[in-house]
Design a protein around this motif. Structure first.
Motif, short mmCIF file in Angstrom:
data_model
loop_
_atom_site.label_atom_id
_atom_site.label_comp_id
_atom_site.label_asym_id
_atom_site.label_seq_id
_atom_site.Cartn_x
_atom_site.Cartn_y
_atom_site.Cartn_z
N ILE A 173 3.50 -9.20 3.04
CA ILE A 173 2.96 -7.88 2.69
C ILE A 173 3.56 -7.53 1.33
CG2 ILE A 173 2.83 -5.44 3.31
CD1 ILE A 173 3.42 -6.36 6.24
N THR A 174 2.70 -7.36 0.33
CA THR A 174 3.23 -7.08 -1.00
C THR A 174 3.69 -5.62 -1.08
OG1 THR A 174 1.90 -8.79 -2.00
CG2 THR A 174 2.67 -7.06 -3.47
N ALA A 175 4.94 -5.45 -1.49
CA ALA A 175 5.54 -4.11 -1.49
C ALA A 175 5.12 -3.29 -2.71
CB ALA A 175 7.06 -4.24 -1.45
N GLN B 221 9.03 2.34 -9.35
CA GLN B 221 8.29 3.39 -10.07
C GLN B 221 7.12 4.01 -9.32
OE1 GLN B 221 7.45 1.22 -13.62
NE2 GLN B 221 9.46 1.64 -14.51
N ASP B 222 6.49 3.24 -8.45
CA ASP B 222 5.25 3.72 -7.84
C ASP B 222 5.56 4.50 -6.55
OD1 ASP B 222 2.88 4.07 -6.55
OD2 ASP B 222 2.31 1.95 -6.47
N PRO B 223 5.30 5.81 -6.55
CA PRO B 223 5.66 6.61 -5.36
C PRO B 223 4.93 6.18 -4.10
CG PRO B 223 4.52 7.96 -7.05
CD PRO B 223 4.71 6.59 -7.63
N ALA C 252 4.03 3.03 -3.34
CA ALA C 252 4.74 1.83 -2.87
C ALA C 252 6.08 2.23 -2.26
CB ALA C 252 4.95 0.87 -4.05
N ARG C 253 6.77 3.16 -2.85
CA ARG C 253 8.06 3.60 -2.31
C ARG C 253 7.90 4.20 -0.92
NH1 ARG C 253 12.37 3.68 -5.32
NH2 ARG C 253 13.42 5.30 -4.12
N ALA C 254 6.88 5.03 -0.79
CA ALA C 254 6.67 5.70 0.51
C ALA C 254 6.32 4.67 1.58
CB ALA C 254 5.58 6.75 0.38
N ALA C 255 5.47 3.70 1.21
CA ALA C 255 5.02 2.71 2.21
C ALA C 255 6.20 1.86 2.69
CB ALA C 255 3.93 1.83 1.61
N LEU C 256 7.00 1.34 1.76
CA LEU C 256 8.14 0.51 2.19
C LEU C 256 9.21 1.37 2.86
CD1 LEU C 256 9.38 -2.29 2.36
CD2 LEU C 256 10.33 -1.98 0.06
#
Ligand SMILES: N[C@@H](CCC(=O)N[C@@H](CS)C(=O)NCC(=O)O)C(=O)O
Length: 209
Positions: A29-31, A36-38, A40-44
């Protein structure tokens, strides 16, 4: 199936190469850009509050962080001592020592240098980053001396271990390939040797081209 949150070339590669080596089933699963990307941050962050890769989710839903912990667990799951010397084996103490040195001393230095503005506001960031990288180089030199003393071709000498898989990935990170080739030729050789293993070829190519 094991799920691995990853970004090509990041620390998840250390785990991906081991999964491939053992032939364990896994999905990726690509993080995304968790610096920088909010989104991506929230998902991980929903899976791993540290917001770091590698993050691994086991088939029973248990979340694992920490590349060294994953390294030890994967050997258990694979029922293999090919990369982790078994209890009371000759190389076990040295394996523990240098695996923990890698993750406790060298790896955290990337957290401190990859986004220095988190730690040093304003223009101090660049000098700070360079100093951290210089400190990292001195730690790599310690590993190089140990590797040279042991005679290669692997870090521990004749015995391949997961430490070589860490090297295969980390020589691509700052201070990057040319520095390792010139300054730590024994570490470079260990990294190259495992990178060429047919079991890891596809995963290695996916991460490092
Ligand atoms: N202690 C962790 C360190 C993992 C780590 O620092 N990963 C980096 C990428 S290679 C990361 O996700 N950095 C994001 C951040 O520090 O916010 C491990 O050994 O797995």
């Amino acid at each position: 199936m094991i799920q691995l949150y990853e970004n090509p070339g990041w620390g998840s590669a250390i785990v991906e190469l081991q999964l491939a080596f053992y032939g364990l089933p896994y999905s990726l699963i690509t993080a995304g850009n968790v610096h920088q990307d909010p989104i991506a941050r929230a998902a991980l962050g929903r899976v791993n509050p540290l917001i770091q890769v590698p993050t691994m989710v086991l088939p029973n839903g248990e979340v694992m962080t920490e590349s060294a912990a994953m390294t030890l667990l994967l050997a258990d799951l694979a029922k293999s001592d090919a990369l982790v010397p078994r209890a009371r084996a000759k190389d076990r103490a040295a394996f523990f020592r240098w695996l923990i040195f890698l993750v406790a001393s060298i790896y955290p230095s990337f957290v401190y240098s990859d986004a220095p503005e988190r730690f040093v506001p304003g223009n101090g960031g660049e000098t700070y980053q360079l100093n951290v990288i210089e400190h990292r180089k001195s730690m790599w030199k310690v590993m190089e001396a140990e590797c040279a003393r042991r005679g290669g071709p692997f870090f521990l000498g004749k015995r391949m271990t997961a430490i070589d898989f860490f090297l295969a990935c980390m020589v691509h990170w700052r201070p990057r390939e040319d520095w390792f080739k010139a300054e730590t030729p024994n570490l470079w050789r260990a990294a190259e040797t495992v990178s060429a293993l047919p079991q890891v070829a596809a995963a290695y190519k996916r991460n490092f081209g």
